[in-house]
Design a protein around this motif. Structure first.
Motif, PDB file in Angstrom:
ATOM      1  N   SER A  61      -8.642  -1.965  -1.203  1.00 30.71           N
ATOM      2  CA  SER A  61      -8.812  -3.160  -2.024  1.00 30.71           C
ATOM      3  C   SER A  61      -7.565  -3.430  -2.856  1.00 30.71           C
ATOM      4  O   SER A  61      -7.093  -2.561  -3.585  1.00 30.71           O
ATOM      5  CB  SER A  61     -10.008  -3.017  -2.969  1.00 30.71           C
ATOM      6  OG  SER A  61     -10.044  -4.119  -3.861  1.00 30.71           O
ATOM      7  N   SER A  62      -7.080  -4.656  -2.770  1.00 34.35           N
ATOM      8  CA  SER A  62      -5.915  -5.044  -3.587  1.00 34.35           C
ATOM      9  C   SER A  62      -6.274  -5.182  -5.058  1.00 34.35           C
ATOM     10  O   SER A  62      -5.391  -5.343  -5.894  1.00 34.35           O
ATOM     11  CB  SER A  62      -5.351  -6.375  -3.069  1.00 34.35           C
ATOM     12  OG  SER A  62      -4.914  -6.246  -1.742  1.00 34.35           O
ATOM     13  N   PHE A  63      -7.556  -5.104  -5.386  1.00 34.85           N
ATOM     14  CA  PHE A  63      -8.011  -5.240  -6.773  1.00 34.85           C
ATOM     15  C   PHE A  63      -8.260  -3.900  -7.457  1.00 34.85           C
ATOM     16  O   PHE A  63      -8.116  -3.803  -8.668  1.00 34.85           O
ATOM     17  CB  PHE A  63      -9.308  -6.062  -6.824  1.00 34.85           C
ATOM     18  CG  PHE A  63      -9.102  -7.518  -6.560  1.00 34.85           C
ATOM     19  CD1 PHE A  63      -8.770  -8.393  -7.587  1.00 34.85           C
ATOM     20  CD2 PHE A  63      -9.225  -8.023  -5.275  1.00 34.85           C
ATOM     21  CE1 PHE A  63      -8.567  -9.740  -7.342  1.00 34.85           C
ATOM     22  CE2 PHE A  63      -9.030  -9.374  -5.023  1.00 34.85           C
ATOM     23  CZ  PHE A  63      -8.704 -10.229  -6.060  1.00 34.85           C
ATOM     24  N   GLU A 114      10.997   4.498   3.937  1.00 32.09           N
ATOM     25  CA  GLU A 114      11.374   3.217   4.540  1.00 32.09           C
ATOM     26  C   GLU A 114      10.129   2.474   5.028  1.00 32.09           C
ATOM     27  O   GLU A 114      10.051   1.254   4.954  1.00 32.09           O
ATOM     28  CB  GLU A 114      12.358   3.440   5.693  1.00 32.09           C
ATOM     29  CG  GLU A 114      12.742   2.187   6.442  1.00 32.09           C
ATOM     30  CD  GLU A 114      13.503   1.150   5.614  1.00 32.09           C
ATOM     31  OE1 GLU A 114      13.433  -0.034   5.961  1.00 32.09           O
ATOM     32  OE2 GLU A 114      14.154   1.531   4.631  1.00 32.09           O
ATOM     33  N   GLY A 115       9.154   3.210   5.519  1.00 32.73           N
ATOM     34  CA  GLY A 115       7.918   2.603   6.006  1.00 32.73           C
ATOM     35  C   GLY A 115       7.129   1.884   4.928  1.00 32.73           C
ATOM     36  O   GLY A 115       6.408   0.932   5.211  1.00 32.73           O
ATOM     37  N   SER A 116       7.263   2.324   3.685  1.00 33.07           N
ATOM     38  CA  SER A 116       6.503   1.696   2.597  1.00 33.07           C
ATOM     39  C   SER A 116       7.146   0.413   2.075  1.00 33.07           C
ATOM     40  O   SER A 116       6.533  -0.325   1.309  1.00 33.07           O
ATOM     41  CB  SER A 116       6.329   2.683   1.437  1.00 33.07           C
ATOM     42  OG  SER A 116       7.555   2.874   0.748  1.00 33.07           O
ATOM     43  N   GLU A 117       8.365   0.131   2.509  1.00 34.68           N
ATOM     44  CA  GLU A 117       9.067  -1.073   2.046  1.00 34.68           C
ATOM     45  C   GLU A 117       8.484  -2.327   2.684  1.00 34.68           C
ATOM     46  O   GLU A 117       8.021  -2.311   3.827  1.00 34.68           O
ATOM     47  CB  GLU A 117      10.557  -0.982   2.391  1.00 34.68           C
ATOM     48  CG  GLU A 117      11.284   0.145   1.681  1.00 34.68           C
ATOM     49  CD  GLU A 117      11.307  -0.014   0.177  1.00 34.68           C
ATOM     50  OE1 GLU A 117      11.456  -1.149  -0.306  1.00 34.68           O
ATOM     51  OE2 GLU A 117      11.167   1.017  -0.514  1.00 34.68           O
ATOM     52  N   LEU A 118       8.532  -3.432   1.945  1.00 35.38           N
ATOM     53  CA  LEU A 118       8.121  -4.707   2.507  1.00 35.38           C
ATOM     54  C   LEU A 118       9.016  -5.046   3.686  1.00 35.38           C
ATOM     55  O   LEU A 118      10.220  -4.794   3.657  1.00 35.38           O
ATOM     56  CB  LEU A 118       8.214  -5.821   1.459  1.00 35.38           C
ATOM     57  CG  LEU A 118       7.207  -5.756   0.310  1.00 35.38           C
ATOM     58  CD1 LEU A 118       7.547  -6.794  -0.752  1.00 35.38           C
ATOM     59  CD2 LEU A 118       5.789  -5.944   0.815  1.00 35.38           C
ATOM     60  N   HIS A 119       8.418  -5.620   4.714  1.00 35.17           N
ATOM     61  CA  HIS A 119       9.168  -5.975   5.918  1.00 35.17           C
ATOM     62  C   HIS A 119      10.160  -7.090   5.604  1.00 35.17           C
ATOM     63  O   HIS A 119       9.872  -7.993   4.800  1.00 35.17           O
ATOM     64  CB  HIS A 119       8.206  -6.403   7.026  1.00 35.17           C
ATOM     65  CG  HIS A 119       8.850  -6.563   8.345  1.00 35.17           C
ATOM     66  ND1 HIS A 119       9.197  -7.792   8.840  1.00 35.17           N
ATOM     67  CD2 HIS A 119       9.231  -5.643   9.279  1.00 35.17           C
ATOM     68  CE1 HIS A 119       9.746  -7.633  10.032  1.00 35.17           C
ATOM     69  NE2 HIS A 119       9.781  -6.341  10.325  1.00 35.17           N
ATOM     70  N   VAL A 142       4.744  -8.686  -6.846  1.00 34.30           N
ATOM     71  CA  VAL A 142       4.393  -7.575  -5.970  1.00 34.30           C
ATOM     72  C   VAL A 142       3.350  -6.730  -6.687  1.00 34.30           C
ATOM     73  O   VAL A 142       3.541  -6.350  -7.844  1.00 34.30           O
ATOM     74  CB  VAL A 142       5.623  -6.708  -5.606  1.00 34.30           C
ATOM     75  CG1 VAL A 142       5.202  -5.519  -4.742  1.00 34.30           C
ATOM     76  CG2 VAL A 142       6.677  -7.546  -4.892  1.00 34.30           C
ATOM     77  N   VAL A 143       2.256  -6.481  -5.999  1.00 29.05           N
ATOM     78  CA  VAL A 143       1.178  -5.642  -6.516  1.00 29.05           C
ATOM     79  C   VAL A 143       1.141  -4.380  -5.670  1.00 29.05           C
ATOM     80  O   VAL A 143       1.191  -4.451  -4.444  1.00 29.05           O
ATOM     81  CB  VAL A 143      -0.175  -6.387  -6.447  1.00 29.05           C
ATOM     82  CG1 VAL A 143      -1.337  -5.459  -6.789  1.00 29.05           C
ATOM     83  CG2 VAL A 143      -0.163  -7.600  -7.369  1.00 29.05           C
ATOM     84  N   GLU A 144       1.048  -3.234  -6.320  1.00 28.66           N
ATOM     85  CA  GLU A 144       0.998  -1.958  -5.616  1.00 28.66           C
ATOM     86  C   GLU A 144      -0.423  -1.412  -5.659  1.00 28.66           C
ATOM     87  O   GLU A 144      -1.090  -1.496  -6.690  1.00 28.66           O
ATOM     88  CB  GLU A 144       1.957  -0.967  -6.265  1.00 28.66           C
ATOM     89  CG  GLU A 144       3.400  -1.420  -6.190  1.00 28.66           C
ATOM     90  CD  GLU A 144       4.372  -0.447  -6.844  1.00 28.66           C
ATOM     91  OE1 GLU A 144       3.927   0.556  -7.451  1.00 28.66           O
ATOM     92  OE2 GLU A 144       5.581  -0.680  -6.714  1.00 28.66           O
ATOM     93  N   HIS A 175       0.853  -1.194   0.000  1.00 31.05           N
ATOM     94  CA  HIS A 175       0.000   0.000   0.000  1.00 31.05           C
ATOM     95  C   HIS A 175       0.886   1.239   0.000  1.00 31.05           C
ATOM     96  O   HIS A 175       1.877   1.290   0.718  1.00 31.05           O
ATOM     97  CB  HIS A 175      -0.907   0.019   1.235  1.00 31.05           C
ATOM     98  CG  HIS A 175      -1.896   1.130   1.203  1.00 31.05           C
ATOM     99  ND1 HIS A 175      -3.169   0.956   0.706  1.00 31.05           N
ATOM    100  CD2 HIS A 175      -1.806   2.431   1.577  1.00 31.05           C
ATOM    101  CE1 HIS A 175      -3.821   2.107   0.790  1.00 31.05           C
ATOM    102  NE2 HIS A 175      -3.010   3.019   1.301  1.00 31.05           N
ATOM    103  N   PHE A 176       0.492   2.218  -0.798  1.00 27.17           N
ATOM    104  CA  PHE A 176       1.216   3.488  -0.828  1.00 27.17           C
ATOM    105  C   PHE A 176       0.257   4.622  -0.555  1.00 27.17           C
ATOM    106  O   PHE A 176      -0.851   4.651  -1.087  1.00 27.17           O
ATOM    107  CB  PHE A 176       1.861   3.733  -2.199  1.00 27.17           C
ATOM    108  CG  PHE A 176       2.992   2.803  -2.500  1.00 27.17           C
ATOM    109  CD1 PHE A 176       4.201   2.899  -1.832  1.00 27.17           C
ATOM    110  CD2 PHE A 176       2.839   1.806  -3.450  1.00 27.17           C
ATOM    111  CE1 PHE A 176       5.242   2.033  -2.104  1.00 27.17           C
ATOM    112  CE2 PHE A 176       3.878   0.944  -3.741  1.00 27.17           C
ATOM    113  CZ  PHE A 176       5.080   1.060  -3.065  1.00 27.17           C
ATOM    114  N   ASP A 177       0.700   5.548   0.276  1.00 29.52           N
ATOM    115  CA  ASP A 177      -0.022   6.796   0.505  1.00 29.52           C
ATOM    116  C   ASP A 177       0.766   7.924  -0.132  1.00 29.52           C
ATOM    117  O   ASP A 177       1.993   7.857  -0.238  1.00 29.52           O
ATOM    118  CB  ASP A 177      -0.168   7.069   2.006  1.00 29.52           C
ATOM    119  CG  ASP A 177      -1.162   6.142   2.675  1.00 29.52           C
ATOM    120  OD1 ASP A 177      -2.120   5.701   2.010  1.00 29.52           O
ATOM    121  OD2 ASP A 177      -0.966   5.841   3.871  1.00 29.52           O
TER     122      ASP A 177
END
Length: 180
Positions: A81-83, A59-64, A74-76, A45-47
Motif C-alpha cells: 500500500s502506498s498509504f 540500482e534496482g530500487s531507483e526510478l526508471h 516521491v513517496v517511499e 518500493h524498498f525492500d
C-alpha cells in the motif's frame, strides 16, 4: 483536484521483462497530467533484503529513466500500500486532491492495494488497467491462462466503487478535458 500515482516504476521491476507497452502508456498519461499542471507522484518500493531487486540503495530500487524526471513528488514505501506508514495521504490532502489515477507495477499487489486503500480514505479512484503491469503470470498463481491485469481490473470494476478504464477509455474520458 486530480493527481497521478506512478507506482514502483523502478529498475528492478522494469528490467524484469519487456514492459514497453505499459511504459509508453504511463509516459503518455504523465505528459497529460504535466500539460494540465496536475501533480505526478512517483511511489518507490524498498525492500530490506539484500537479494531483492528493490533493495534500498541498489540500482534496482531507483526510478526508471523513462519516468524519473517527471516526479513532482516521491513517496517511499515498504508495503504493497502506498498509504501505509507513508506521507502520501498528508501530501494529497495538502494538495487538495480528491481523485487519484493509478498506474505502475505490480498490478495485483501495489497498484491494487493502493487503489483499495485510496477508496477507504475517501478518494475517487481511477485505475488505468493497461497502464499497469506485473512481473508475474498465471503460472505464478498456478492458473495457467490467468490474465492478471484483466482479473484485477474486473474485480475492482465490479466493486462499483473504483473506476477502471483502459488507456483508450482514459483518453476519451479525461485527456481531452471531458472531465476534470
Amino acid at each position: 483536484m486530480q493527481a497521478l500515482l506512478v507506482i514502483d516504476v523502478q529498475n528492478g521491476i522494469v528490467n524484469f521483462k519487456d514492459f514497453s507497452e505499459e511504459l509508453t502508456k504511463i509516459q503518455h498519461i504523465i505528459q497529460d497530467f504535466k500539460a494540465k499542471k496536475l501533480p505526478v507522484i512517483m511511489v518507490r518500493h524498498f525492500d530490506e533484503v539484500e537479494e531483492s531487486p528493490l533493495y534500498r540503495g541498489s540500482e534496482g530500487s531507483e526510478l526508471h529513466e523513462s519516468v524519473k524526471e517527471y516526479a513532482d513528488y516521491v513517496v517511499e514505501k515498504t508495503t504493497p500500500s502506498s498509504f501505509f506508514q507513508t506521507n502520501l495521504a498528508g501530501l494529497l490532502d495538502e494538495l487538495g486532491v480528491k481523485q487519484i489515477f493509478i498506474t505502475g507495477f505490480n498490478t495485483e499487489f501495489c497498484c491494487m492495494f493502493t487503489a483499495i486503500s485510496a477508496f477507504d480514505r475517501g478518494y475517487d479512484v481511477t485505475f488505468i488497467e493497461d497502464a499497469t503491469g506485473t512481473t508475474n503470470d498465471g503460472e505464478t498463481y498456478e492458473m495457467a491462462n490467468l490474465d492478471i491485469r484483466d482479473f484485477v481490473g474486473t474485480a475492482l470494476h465490479w466493486s462499483d466503487v473504483i473506476e477502471v478504464l483502459d488507456f483508450e477509455e482514459y483518453k476519451e474520458s479525461y485527456q481531452y478535458g471531458a472531465s476534470s
